[in-house]
Structures are given as structure tokens and as C-alpha cells.
Design a protein around this motif. Structure first.
Motif, short mmCIF file in Angstrom:
data_model
loop_
_atom_site.label_atom_id
_atom_site.label_comp_id
_atom_site.label_asym_id
_atom_site.label_seq_id
_atom_site.Cartn_x
_atom_site.Cartn_y
_atom_site.Cartn_z
N GLY A 238 49.28 35.87 36.79
CA GLY A 238 49.41 36.93 37.73
C GLY A 238 47.95 37.51 38.33
O GLY A 238 47.82 37.78 39.50
N LEU A 239 47.08 37.33 37.51
CA LEU A 239 45.74 37.52 37.80
C LEU A 239 44.79 36.72 38.08
O LEU A 239 43.83 36.86 39.16
CB LEU A 239 45.30 38.47 36.35
N SER A 250 38.45 24.50 40.80
CA SER A 250 38.22 25.99 41.41
C SER A 250 38.92 26.83 40.64
O SER A 250 39.91 26.66 39.72
CB SER A 250 38.94 25.70 42.77
N PHE A 251 38.73 28.12 40.73
CA PHE A 251 39.12 29.27 40.19
C PHE A 251 39.26 30.63 40.99
O PHE A 251 38.45 30.86 41.86
CB PHE A 251 38.03 29.74 38.99
N THR A 252 40.37 31.07 40.86
CA THR A 252 40.88 32.11 41.76
C THR A 252 41.25 33.29 40.95
O THR A 252 41.72 33.15 39.81
CB THR A 252 42.24 31.75 42.77
N ALA A 262 40.60 42.93 46.29
CA ALA A 262 40.13 41.68 46.82
C ALA A 262 40.52 40.38 46.24
O ALA A 262 40.62 40.62 44.85
CB ALA A 262 38.27 41.58 46.90
N THR A 263 40.67 39.37 46.84
CA THR A 263 40.92 38.05 46.05
C THR A 263 39.82 37.11 46.38
O THR A 263 39.13 37.04 47.34
CB THR A 263 42.12 37.41 46.17
N GLY A 373 48.39 32.60 46.42
CA GLY A 373 49.26 31.63 45.43
C GLY A 373 49.75 32.53 44.42
O GLY A 373 50.55 33.53 44.69
N SER A 374 49.46 32.02 43.24
CA SER A 374 50.18 32.80 41.99
C SER A 374 49.31 33.88 41.53
O SER A 374 49.61 34.56 40.68
CB SER A 374 50.42 31.83 40.89
#
Length: 494
Positions: A238-239, A250-252, A262-263, A373-374
Motif C-alpha cells: 500500500g505504501l 524501479s521503486f515507487t 506526493a508519490t 498503481g498499488s
């Protein structure tokens, strides 16, 4: 003065203390990228300032003036070079190494404190008067805090101009300027172009509405794969989210910033580190970029670190395998210390699972336009966790009480983990809190505050690695880079 003999990289301890002029000029003559961000050269015959690696023709020694900060060059009347973009280089590693008032002030200025609270607020956070702080920063950088903050605003404005289709009026206030007139004047003075000319000259096409794509400058070598994989192994449902392929990683994740949420997604393809950003408030762009740089340790001096650690036979092979390994930091130190507490004395997977439960129960849903996304949640605020019933938390009661006590200290400001905090004082405060042990304190200093000299010997994996690689004796000779040794040992165990 025109000698072209070999030179060493800048010394680790000297932010504000420029190398001698002969060394500076040799770096410029050799277009040495190791000095980018450490020193800036103002060319009196052109009125332009550059980074040392600028591809332009090398000026004569007598036409060069040397500066420790871009803001100091701008205050002296020099404009930024259009070829090398000296405002967009990695910062000086020494500002992150130093725990004195100058280093702490520079980190707070980068985080936007002057724009939000003024010089008075910056001085108050550091426990100095405005006059004292002015003297310190002028002595160390050649410029007062307002000028250094102005340089940060100009850089944020350029990022927005070149990477978005936003109206100039919106950009002016998002970058921290008090008026459109001030914005126009500053852009012209710093870049010798109007805002419209800057946008016309940009390369590439702006992404879709609400999205900014940024390139994050980094010193080479850079072990980007290992850094993002480290984050990916600790993904909280979720985070955060991570993606690995043979070509890219990649890392989100989401993050709270001074004005809103922000994301961001960090993307590494083996050559460059890119960030795709969604902001609730555009004024948070400058602070977010500063936090991303700390999170990825992009202002480090990898050659100095690797050269020092490789002298020990137990670490030499690891350094060769992963040159340019960085300290995996965080964009939110308050969050990290809570995650560290949840991970005390349990496995990595157990700590990640416990954190995911906490986010699901106490986290805050992201605004729809920031969902990626998630990644749908924000980490629970310290205020909400401080109000939680420790008996109701899904964890041992002692840990629940410790978590609520820690959150209360963060919520009231009794524990300060901001970029300008004193890491030694933070460690003392953490150890005084109920349920906080040496591992959590060291882990927070290393990852939350970016302390470069923490050997986390209380970590079970590190303790085993120390024995395995014959590093159990006195390790003071690894100073001031023991945090990097810790990260190498973590990676070596995977």
C-alpha cells in the motif's frame, strides 16, 4: 598555476574550505567531474559561472574566481552557464558529512525551510540568532541564507519550466517566489534567459498533466541496482511498490511533504537515475528533490569511500563487486524510526509484515490523483499513532507502548528528525525512550539521518558478516565510512 599534474579528489572534510587555487585550476583544466558541486568557477571575462567539468574552453587563470556554493557565485554577479548547468550538479558531500551549524543549515535550506519560515525560522531551528547564522554561512559558503535559498528557488523554477507545461504564474509561486516580477528578475539574472526562453530551449517533451519527470544528477560510480533492490526487499504493501527486470529496476512510494502528499517512482537503467513525480502541491518540488537526493545518497563522494574501504582485505572484494554503493536513506525520517522499532529483534520479512499491517489500519488514503498503481496509502502520521491505544495494536504490548511513546515524542517535537537535526543528540534522545535499543538508534542514524559512520554491529546479519570477513577487531580505521561498510556487509549477505 597551469600545471596539469595528477590531482586527488576534494578532501572529505572541507565544505566552505576551497582547495587552493592551483588545485582548483587543475580540476578545471582537466574537466574533472569529481569536483562538480564542490567548487564553482566564475569567469570574469564572460560573467558566467560553471562547474569544473564544463566542456567550454578553459579560461585563463587570472579570469577565474572560485566559490563553494552556486548561490555565492550568483551573489557575485555571475550567471549560470547554459552548457553545463552548474545549478544541476550533485551537491557537496561535505554538507551531509558535517554535523555543525553550517552543514545542518545547508540541509534545512535545501529542504525549503527559509521559504516556509524565513531566516528567523531557520536560525531558531538551529538555536542561533539571525546575525550569528549570517556570519557562519558567509564564512563557510560566501553567501547569506537568503541568497542560498534564492539559488534553490531558481533551480526549482528551472525544473518546473523545463519539465512541465504549467503557466509561468503558477511556476513562480510553486518555486517559492513572492511575486511574478521577482520570479522573472531572478530567472533572467541567474540564467541570462527569460522564463519563456528557458522553456523554448528545453530538450524533450513535458509529460502528461500532474506528472513531472526529472533526471537526478549523481556522481559516478553509482551502484543504482543495489540501492533500489535494497528498497525493494523492504516494500510495504500500500505504501511502496517495486519492479525488477533484466534491463531496469524501479521503486515507487508515497511520502508526506511540508505542503501535502506526493508519490514518486525512481527508475534506474544502468546509466541514469530518473524520477517520475506526482505532487499534491507544486511548492513541494524543491523539498522533494532534496529528500530524494538524501534518500539515494546522491551527493556522496564514492571514490573516496571506495578507496578507503578497499584497503581492508575483508571488504576489498565487496567494493570491487559493487563500486559506488550508497547509504539507502529515506524521504521521511519520522517514518523510518517507527519502521525500525517495528523491526526490532524480528526478521526482515516480519518487520515488513508488521509495518504493512500498521499502514492498513492507521494509514491515510492518497488523493485519487496521486494513486500510482498499488501505491494507495500514506504512512500513518505521528499524531494518529500517538493517539492509538497501545493495547489494541497488533504487536506485543511492550512494543505497542514503545511505539505510542515514540510517536508522541515525534508529534510534540520533543524528538526532531528533520534534516537540520543533530544526529548525536537524536541518538541520545532515542536511547532515553522506553523500548528503544541500540539497534534502532543506530539504524535510524544510518538510514534516517544519513550518518556516514555507523557500524551496525548489533544487527545479527552484520555481526555474522563481521566474523566471516575478519572485521571483528577495532574498526575505527574504517572511519568516517563505517555506514558504507555496513551496507556492503548487508549486500554481501544477500
Amino acid at each position: 598555476m597551469t600545471s596539469t599534474g595528477p590531482i586527488t579528489a576534494p578532501p572529505a572534510g572541507g565544505a566552505g574550505q576551497l582547495p587552493d587555487e592551483a588545485t582548483c585550476y587543475r580540476a578545471l583544466s582537466g574537466r574533472d567531474p569529481r569536483f562538480d558541486g564542490w567548487i564553482y568557477v566564475g569567469v570574469t571575462s564572460t560573467g558566467i559561472y560553471c562547474r569544473p567539468s564544463c566542456p567550454a574552453r578553459t579560461p585563463k587563470p587570472g579570469n577565474c574566481r572560485w566559490f563553494a556554493a552556486a548561490g555565492a557565485a550568483q551573489q557575485a554577479g555571475f550567471r549560470a552557464c547554459r552548457r553545463c548547468h552548474p545549478d544541476a550538479v550533485p551537491g557537496s558531500p561535505a554538507w551531509n558529512l558535517r554535523n555543525d551549524v553550517a552543514g545542518r543549515a545547508m540541509r534545512l535550506i535545501a529542504d525549503g525551510t527559509v521559504d516556509r519560515e524565513g531566516v528567523a525560522g531557520l536560525a531558531s531551528r538551529l538555536g542561533y540568532s539571525e546575525r550569528q547564522l549570517q556570519r557562519v554561512l558567509i564564512a563557510e559558503t560566501g553567501a547569506p541564507p537568503l541568497v542560498l535559498a534564492r539559488a534553490q528557488r531558481a533551480h526549482a523554477a528551472r525544473l518546473l519550466i523545463e519539465n512541465s507545461a504549467l503557466p509561468m504564474t503558477d511556476i513562480a509561486f510553486a518555486a517559492g517566489f513572492s511575486s511574478v516580477r521577482q520570479f522573472n528578475e531572478t530567472v533572467r539574472e541567474v540564467f541570462s534567459l527569460t522564463p519563456t526562453q528557458l522553456r523554448t530551449a528545453r530538450k524533450g517533451v513535458a509529460p502528461g498533466p500532474g506528472v513531472l519527470r526529472l533526471r537526478l544528477p549523481v556522481r559516478q560510480p553509482f551502484a543504482g541496482w543495489a540501492l533500489l533492490e535494497f528498497f525493494g526487499r523492504r516494500t510495504v504493501t500500500g505504501l511502496e511498490a517495486s519492479r525488477f527486470t533484466d534491463e531496469t529496476v524501479s521503486f515507487t512510494r508515497s511520502v508526506r511533504l511540508p505542503a501535502g502528499a506526493a508519490t514518486f517512482t525512481l527508475h534506474y537503467d544502468g546509466e541514469s537515475l530518473q524520477a517520475q513525480v506526482r505532487l499534491q502541491e507544486l511548492s513541494d518540488l524543491g523539498p522533494l528533490v532534496a529528500r530524494l537526493r538524501r534518500m539515494c545518497d546522491l551527493d556522496a563522494d564514492p571514490e573516496a569511500v571506495d578507496r578507503s574501504l578497499a584497503r581492508h582485505r575483508g571488504l576489498a572484494a565487496m567494493v570491487r563487486a559493487r563500486p559506488g554503493l550508497r547509504i539507502p536513506g529515506t524521504p521521511a525520517a519520522d517514518e523510518l524510526v517507527i519502521r525500525a522499532l517495528l523491526g526490532q529483534q524480528i526478521s526482515l520479512q516480519g518487520g515488513t509484515t508488521a509495518t504493512s499491517r500498521l499502514v492498513a489500519e492507521y494509514g491515510e488514503p492518497l488523493p485519487d490523483n496521486l494513486v500510482d498503481g498499488s501505491v494507495t496509502m500514506l504512512f500513518p502520521s505521528a499524531e494518529r499513532l500517538a493517539a492509538a491505544d497501545p493495547e489494541a495494536l497488533a504487536m506485543p504490548r511492550a512494543r505497542g507502548r514503545a511505539l505510542v511513546g515514540l510517536a508522541s515524542a515525534l508529534a510534540t517535537g520533543a524528538l526532531d528528525l528533520s534534516p537540520g537535526s543533530d544526529s548525536r543528540q537524536v541518538c541520545r534522545q532515542l536511547l532515553s525512550l522506553r523500548g528503544i535499543g541500540p539497534w534502532t538508534t543506530g539504524y535510524t542514524a544510518l538510514r534516517g539521518l544519513g550518518d556516514p559512520d555507523v557500524l551496525l554491529s548489533s544487527d545479527l546479519i552484520i555481526a555474522r558478516q563481521l566474523q566471516r570477513h575478519d572485521l571483528t577487531d577495532d574498526t575505527s580505521y574504517l572511519a568516517p565510512w563505517r555506514s558504507y561498510a555496513t551496507v556492503h556487509l548487508w549486500n554481501g549477505a544477500c
